[in-house]
Design an enzyme around this catalytic site. Structure first.
Site, PDB file in Angstrom:
ATOM      1  N   HIS A  46       0.809  -1.218   0.000  1.00 30.35           N
ATOM      2  CA  HIS A  46       0.000   0.000   0.000  1.00 30.35           C
ATOM      3  C   HIS A  46       0.844   1.270   0.000  1.00 30.35           C
ATOM      4  O   HIS A  46       0.302   2.370  -0.106  1.00 30.35           O
ATOM      5  CB  HIS A  46      -0.920   0.020   1.219  1.00 30.35           C
ATOM      6  CG  HIS A  46      -1.965  -1.047   1.219  1.00 30.35           C
ATOM      7  ND1 HIS A  46      -2.896  -1.172   0.216  1.00 30.35           N
ATOM      8  CD2 HIS A  46      -2.222  -2.058   2.094  1.00 30.35           C
ATOM      9  CE1 HIS A  46      -3.687  -2.207   0.470  1.00 30.35           C
ATOM     10  NE2 HIS A  46      -3.297  -2.767   1.605  1.00 30.35           N
ATOM     11  N   ARG A  71       7.243  -5.414   3.083  1.00 32.54           N
ATOM     12  CA  ARG A  71       5.949  -6.058   2.857  1.00 32.54           C
ATOM     13  C   ARG A  71       5.730  -6.050   1.355  1.00 32.54           C
ATOM     14  O   ARG A  71       5.554  -4.997   0.746  1.00 32.54           O
ATOM     15  CB  ARG A  71       4.797  -5.342   3.548  1.00 32.54           C
ATOM     16  CG  ARG A  71       3.456  -6.006   3.152  1.00 32.54           C
ATOM     17  CD  ARG A  71       2.294  -5.633   4.006  1.00 32.54           C
ATOM     18  NE  ARG A  71       1.811  -4.281   3.769  1.00 32.54           N
ATOM     19  CZ  ARG A  71       0.684  -3.794   4.297  1.00 32.54           C
ATOM     20  NH1 ARG A  71      -0.058  -4.568   5.069  1.00 32.54           N
ATOM     21  NH2 ARG A  71       0.314  -2.557   4.076  1.00 32.54           N
ATOM     22  N   GLU A 146      -4.984 -11.745   8.181  1.00 31.93           N
ATOM     23  CA  GLU A 146      -5.826 -10.553   8.088  1.00 31.93           C
ATOM     24  C   GLU A 146      -7.130 -10.811   7.331  1.00 31.93           C
ATOM     25  O   GLU A 146      -7.844  -9.870   6.984  1.00 31.93           O
ATOM     26  CB  GLU A 146      -5.048  -9.423   7.398  1.00 31.93           C
ATOM     27  CG  GLU A 146      -4.417  -9.831   6.072  1.00 31.93           C
ATOM     28  CD  GLU A 146      -3.543  -8.743   5.462  1.00 31.93           C
ATOM     29  OE1 GLU A 146      -3.605  -7.591   5.935  1.00 31.93           O
ATOM     30  OE2 GLU A 146      -2.811  -9.046   4.515  1.00 31.93           O
ATOM     31  N   ASP A 172      -7.260  -4.785   8.290  1.00 35.49           N
ATOM     32  CA  ASP A 172      -7.970  -5.831   7.558  1.00 35.49           C
ATOM     33  C   ASP A 172      -8.555  -6.875   8.498  1.00 35.49           C
ATOM     34  O   ASP A 172      -9.640  -7.417   8.236  1.00 35.49           O
ATOM     35  CB  ASP A 172      -7.033  -6.494   6.545  1.00 35.49           C
ATOM     36  CG  ASP A 172      -6.881  -5.673   5.279  1.00 35.49           C
ATOM     37  OD1 ASP A 172      -7.888  -5.105   4.820  1.00 35.49           O
ATOM     38  OD2 ASP A 172      -5.765  -5.590   4.743  1.00 35.49           O
TER      39      ASP A 172
END
Length: 254
Positions: A46, A71, A146, A172
């Site tokens: 993200h 990530r 998540e 999430d």
């Protein structure tokens, strides 16, 4: 801290505290990494950065003496390989739903015969390896829990050979237990129960229980609960908060 010593500390479930970076800003990343965090995680899912951002961010983190984690955008061998070849000391793999997906992440992180990572450690050879067995022993693989499926299968995920730990994405996860938005107070009980389920599954399997937090205060709380790999906030969030506080002070007349 070397990548090897960081991995050893994390695998021994000694508390490590990290910071989250979403901006493609190597200078600010280096300054944060010099503050004493054990690791700095770059958000390639993200975050506002491409591959060059991963590379330059990892170089900045190394210069500051912390461990660099990425990530990755998805549970994809190409993304995982790129992050590791750029010098990541570990990857956080999002949206892992079951043991099969966790095993696929492990295969992407490890070299043959234990995995399928392609040999080409462009920058990582300077600091991790370059002997495949040494890299395998040094690099962490964390699966994010998540989703409803991941939560239901967390015990099986934690039992996958080669998985180093599970990492909770609280936003999430809140949605996964029925929340309408992150931190929805209507599902606080369900959310907290999910945290316990995930933490206990990791502890029972002897793997890392990791979680993202919004502040140092919450990070300290999670460590006291038994989480050992705890990330704090993000650079963009803190930039916004600091700027807003200064603006409010200036307009109030001091």
């Amino acid at each position: 801290m070397t990548a090897a010593s960081f991995a050893a500390k994390a695998r021994a479930n000694k508390p490590v505290v990290g910071y989250w970076v979403v901006l493609d800003s190597p200078v600010s990343t280096e300054r944060v990494a010099r503050l004493g965090y054990d690791y700095v995680a770059l958000d390639a899912q993200h975050g506002l950065m491409g591959y060059s951002g991963w590379l330059h961010g990892l170089m900045a983190i190394d210069a500051a003496g912390a461990a660099g984690i990425v990530r990755v955008p998805s549970n994809n061998a190409a993304f995982i390989g790129q992050a590791l070849d750029a010098g990541a000391a570990g990857v956080i793999v999002p949206l892992v739903n079951n043991a099969q997906e966790a095993a696929a992440a492990v295969r992407a992180v490890r070299y043959p015969p234990h995995g399928m990572r392609s040999y080409g450690p462009m920058r990582s050879a300077l600091r991790i390896g370059p002997v495949p067995a040494e890299a395998d022993a040094t690099v962490l693989c964390l699966a994010m829990i998540e989703t409803p499926e991941g939560l239901a299968n967390v015990k099986e995920i934690c039992a996958v050979p080669g998985i180093d730990g599970v990492y909770i994405g609280p936003s999430d996860l809140c949605l996964a237990v029925g929340g309408k938005f992150p931190n929805d107070p209507d599902v606080a009980e369900e959310f907290n129960a999910a945290l316990v389920t995930i933490r206990e599954a990791a502890q029972d399997a002897g793997v890392i229980a990791a979680i993202h937090t919004a502040s140092g205060e919450i990070a300290a709380q999670r460590i006291s609960e038994g989480f050992t790999f705890v990330t704090v906030a993000s650079d963009l969030t803190h930039l916004e908060i600091a700027a807003a506080n200064h603006l409010a002070t200036a307009r109030s007349g001091g």
